[in-house]
Design a protein around this motif. Structure first.
Motif, PDB file in Angstrom:
ATOM      1  N   PHE A  71       0.976  -1.163  -0.019  1.00 13.76           N
ATOM      2  CA  PHE A  71      -0.169   0.124   0.019  1.00 13.76           C
ATOM      3  C   PHE A  71       0.949   1.101  -0.085  1.00 13.76           C
ATOM      4  O   PHE A  71       1.129   1.774   1.126  1.00 13.76           O
ATOM      5  CB  PHE A  71      -0.865  -0.063   1.194  1.00 13.76           C
ATOM      6  N   ARG A  72       1.271   1.556  -1.136  1.00 16.21           N
ATOM      7  CA  ARG A  72       2.170   2.684  -1.433  1.00 16.21           C
ATOM      8  C   ARG A  72       1.449   4.079  -0.987  1.00 16.21           C
ATOM      9  O   ARG A  72       0.608   4.407  -2.227  1.00 16.21           O
ATOM     10  CB  ARG A  72       3.176   2.807  -2.544  1.00 16.21           C
ATOM     11  N   LEU A  73       1.485   4.755  -0.052  1.00 19.83           N
ATOM     12  CA  LEU A  73       0.836   6.015   0.252  1.00 19.83           C
ATOM     13  C   LEU A  73       1.694   6.982   0.517  1.00 19.83           C
ATOM     14  O   LEU A  73       2.542   6.952   1.359  1.00 19.83           O
ATOM     15  CB  LEU A  73      -0.266   5.706   1.195  1.00 19.83           C
ATOM     16  N   ARG A  74       1.690   8.198  -0.361  1.00 22.14           N
ATOM     17  CA  ARG A  74       2.657   9.398   0.098  1.00 22.14           C
ATOM     18  C   ARG A  74       2.074  10.309   1.256  1.00 22.14           C
ATOM     19  O   ARG A  74       0.782  10.391   1.415  1.00 22.14           O
ATOM     20  CB  ARG A  74       2.906  10.294  -0.988  1.00 22.14           C
ATOM     21  N   ILE A  75       2.854  10.229   2.290  1.00 24.11           N
ATOM     22  CA  ILE A  75       2.366  10.973   3.410  1.00 24.11           C
ATOM     23  C   ILE A  75       2.780  12.271   3.783  1.00 24.11           C
ATOM     24  O   ILE A  75       4.034  12.651   3.411  1.00 24.11           O
ATOM     25  CB  ILE A  75       2.619  10.219   4.714  1.00 24.11           C
ATOM     26  N   ALA A  76       1.738  13.220   3.761  1.00 21.25           N
ATOM     27  CA  ALA A  76       2.205  14.806   3.883  1.00 21.25           C
ATOM     28  C   ALA A  76       2.339  15.005   5.214  1.00 21.25           C
ATOM     29  O   ALA A  76       1.283  14.665   6.166  1.00 21.25           O
ATOM     30  CB  ALA A  76       1.449  15.480   3.273  1.00 21.25           C
ATOM     31  N   VAL A  77       3.370  15.781   5.601  1.00 22.95           N
ATOM     32  CA  VAL A  77       3.887  16.081   7.155  1.00 22.95           C
ATOM     33  C   VAL A  77       3.724  17.557   7.133  1.00 22.95           C
ATOM     34  O   VAL A  77       4.598  18.306   6.361  1.00 22.95           O
ATOM     35  CB  VAL A  77       4.995  15.503   7.645  1.00 22.95           C
ATOM     36  N   ASN A  78       3.019  18.137   8.300  1.00 24.58           N
ATOM     37  CA  ASN A  78       3.174  19.620   8.600  1.00 24.58           C
ATOM     38  C   ASN A  78       4.246  19.847   9.083  1.00 24.58           C
ATOM     39  O   ASN A  78       4.803  19.305  10.334  1.00 24.58           O
ATOM     40  CB  ASN A  78       1.832  20.161   9.420  1.00 24.58           C
ATOM     41  N   VAL A  79       5.161  20.977   8.694  1.00 24.61           N
ATOM     42  CA  VAL A  79       6.430  21.430   9.342  1.00 24.61           C
ATOM     43  C   VAL A  79       6.035  22.965   9.995  1.00 24.61           C
ATOM     44  O   VAL A  79       5.530  23.635   9.261  1.00 24.61           O
ATOM     45  CB  VAL A  79       7.348  21.699   8.343  1.00 24.61           C
ATOM     46  N   SER A  80       6.336  23.233  10.952  1.00 29.08           N
ATOM     47  CA  SER A  80       6.197  24.399  11.565  1.00 29.08           C
ATOM     48  C   SER A  80       7.384  25.498  11.088  1.00 29.08           C
ATOM     49  O   SER A  80       8.306  25.041  10.660  1.00 29.08           O
ATOM     50  CB  SER A  80       6.261  24.566  13.221  1.00 29.08           C
ATOM     51  N   ALA A  81       6.840  26.740  11.124  1.00 25.39           N
ATOM     52  CA  ALA A  81       7.843  27.811  10.639  1.00 25.39           C
ATOM     53  C   ALA A  81       9.166  27.743  11.398  1.00 25.39           C
ATOM     54  O   ALA A  81      10.019  27.978  10.927  1.00 25.39           O
ATOM     55  CB  ALA A  81       7.137  29.294  10.880  1.00 25.39           C
ATOM     56  N   ILE A  82       9.071  27.597  12.697  1.00 27.26           N
ATOM     57  CA  ILE A  82       9.965  27.331  13.689  1.00 27.26           C
ATOM     58  C   ILE A  82      10.983  26.225  13.407  1.00 27.26           C
ATOM     59  O   ILE A  82      12.195  26.352  13.513  1.00 27.26           O
ATOM     60  CB  ILE A  82       9.459  27.268  14.960  1.00 27.26           C
ATOM     61  N   GLN A  83      10.381  25.136  13.029  1.00 25.44           N
ATOM     62  CA  GLN A  83      11.324  24.033  12.686  1.00 25.44           C
ATOM     63  C   GLN A  83      12.221  24.340  11.420  1.00 25.44           C
ATOM     64  O   GLN A  83      13.417  24.117  10.996  1.00 25.44           O
ATOM     65  CB  GLN A  83      10.271  22.768  12.313  1.00 25.44           C
TER      66      GLN A  83
END
Ligand code: C2E
Ligand code: MG
Ligand code: MG
Ligand code: MG
Length: 291
Positions: free
Chosen positions: A110-122
Motif C-alpha cells: 500500500f504505497r501511500l505518500r504521507i504529507a507532514v506539516n512543518v512549523s515555521a520554527i522547525q
C-alpha cells in the motif's frame, strides 16, 4: 462539579487560554509530559487523485489524546509547542511516526505518500533538512513517500533560507508542498524561486468558490498558475460534490476533504482502502460475469 474541577481547568479549556499565563504554563507542562508519555498520535486524511478517484496520498494531522480532557485538536496545542520550545520534539515525533507508517504500508503493498506539516520554527533551524533526512533513514522510509507541507508565510518569511533547506530534501526525493496557499499575500515572483512540487489551495477559497466570485477567481487563477509552473495542486476542505467538480474542471490534481474522508487513525485508513479495493474487485468480477 465545576468548583471541584477548579478554576484552572476551566480556564485551561476555555478560549481565554492564550491570554492566561497560568493556564498556559500548565498546558506547557502537560504537553511536555504528553510527548514523552505517547499521548500524541497522528490521524490521516486521504488525498484523492481527481482524475482517477484513487487515494495516492494522505496528510498526517496531529492529535493529543489527553487522559482526562479528551481529544485536543492541533490548533490548540501546536502554538503552545511553538512558543515553549517543544516544537522540535513534537516535529520529530510527527515525522518519525509518519515515516514509519509510510514504510510499513509500503511493505504491505500500500504505497501511500504521507504529507507532514512543518512549523515555521522547525524550518528556521539551520539543521532542519539534515535532521529530517536522518529521521527518514532511521525509519527506513523511501524519501519519495514523504511530502513536507510548509505554509506559504513560513516559506516566504525567509525565502533564501527556505530554499537552501528544501533543496537537499528535494534532491533526495522528498516532495515539498506550499500549504494554505492564498492566505499569505505572497509575492508570486519570489514564490517561484522556491523549490516545491505542490500547491495546497486553502480551504477558505474552496469553501467559498461556488458562492463568491472573488474566491472563484482565486481558485481558478491559482490552478492556472500551478499549471504554468508545472506543479501539482491539492484542493483542501472539499466537502461537496459541486466543489469537487469545480476544482476538477479547473485542472486540480488532488482533492482532500470531508467529501472523501475525515482524518482517521492509521488502522481505519487501511480498512477504508481495503474496502474500496474489495468493492472494485467485485465490480470487475460482476462486469466479467455479465459478459
Ligand atoms: P492544515 O495543515 O491546513 O490541515 C488541514 C485542516 O483542515 C485539518 O485540521 C483538517 O482536519 C481540516 N479539514 C480537512 N478537510 C476538511 C473539510 O472538508 N472541512 C473542514 N471544515 N475541515 C477540513 P486539523 O487537523 O484540526 O489541523 C489544523 C492545523 O493544525 C493544520 O492545518 C496544521 O496547520 C496544524 N497541524 C496539524 N498537525 C500538525 C503537525 O503535526 N505539525 C504542525 N506543525 N502543525 C500541524
Ligand atoms: Mg497541512
Ligand atoms: Mg492546509
Ligand atoms: Mg489550513
Amino acid at each position: 462539579s465545576a468548583r471541584a474541577a477548579g478554576p484552572l481547568s476551566v480556564r485551561w479549556a476555555g478560549a481565554a487560554l492564550n491570554d492566561d499565563a497560568y493556564g498556559r504554563l500548565r498546558m506547557e507542562q502537560e504537553l511536555r509530559h504528553a510527548i514523552a508519555a505517547g499521548e500524541l498520535e497522528l490521524h490521516y486524511q486521504p488525498q484523492i487523485e481527481l482524475a482517477s478517484g484513487k487515494p495516492l496520498g494522505a496528510e498526517a494531522l496531529a492529535r493529543w489524546r489527553h487522559p482526562t480532557r479528551g481529544m485536543i485538536p492541533p490548533d490548540r496545542f501546536i502554538p503552545v509547542a511553538e512558543e515553549c520550545g517543544l516544537v522540535e520534539a513534537l516535529g520529530r515525533f510527527v515525522l518519525e511516526t509518519a515515516a514509519r507508517q509510510a514504510a510499513a504500508w509500503a511493505g504491505l503493498g500500500f504505497r501511500l505518500r504521507i504529507a507532514v506539516n512543518v512549523s515555521a520554527i522547525q524550518l528556521r533551524n539551520p539543521a532542519f533538512a539534515e535532521t529530517a533526512l536522518a529521521i527518514l533513514r532511521e525509519a527506513d522510509c523511501d524519501p519519495s513517500l514523504i511530502e513536507l507541507e510548509i505554509t506559504e508565510s513560513a516559506a516566504m518569511a525567509d525565502a533564501d533560507h527556505a530554499a537552501r533547506q528544501l533543496a537537499p530534501l528535494r534532491a533526495q526525493g522528498v516532495r515539498i508542498a506550499i500549504d494554505d496557499f492564498g492566505t499569505g499575500y505572497s509575492n508570486l515572483a519570489s514564490l517561484t524561486q522556491l523549490p516545491f512540487d505542490v500547491i495546497k489551495i486553502d480551504r477558505g477559497f474552496v469553501r467559498d468558490a461556488l458562492e463568491h466570485p472573488n474566491a472563484r477567481m482565486v481558485v481558478a487563477a491559482v490552478l492556472g498558475l500551478a499549471g504554468n509552473l508545472g506543479v501539482e495542486t491539492v484542493a483542501e476542505g472539499v466537502e461537496t460534490e459541486e466543489q469537487r467538480a469545480f476544482v476538477a474542471a479547473h485542472g486540480c490534481t488532488y482533492g482532500q476533504g470531508y467529501l472523501f474522508s475525515r482524518p482517521v487513525p492509521a488502522e481505519s485508513l487501511l480498512a477504508w482502502r481495503r474496502n474500496q479495493l474489495v468493492a472494485e474487485l467485485r465490480r470487475m468480477a460482476g462486469a466479467a460475469g455479465g459478459r
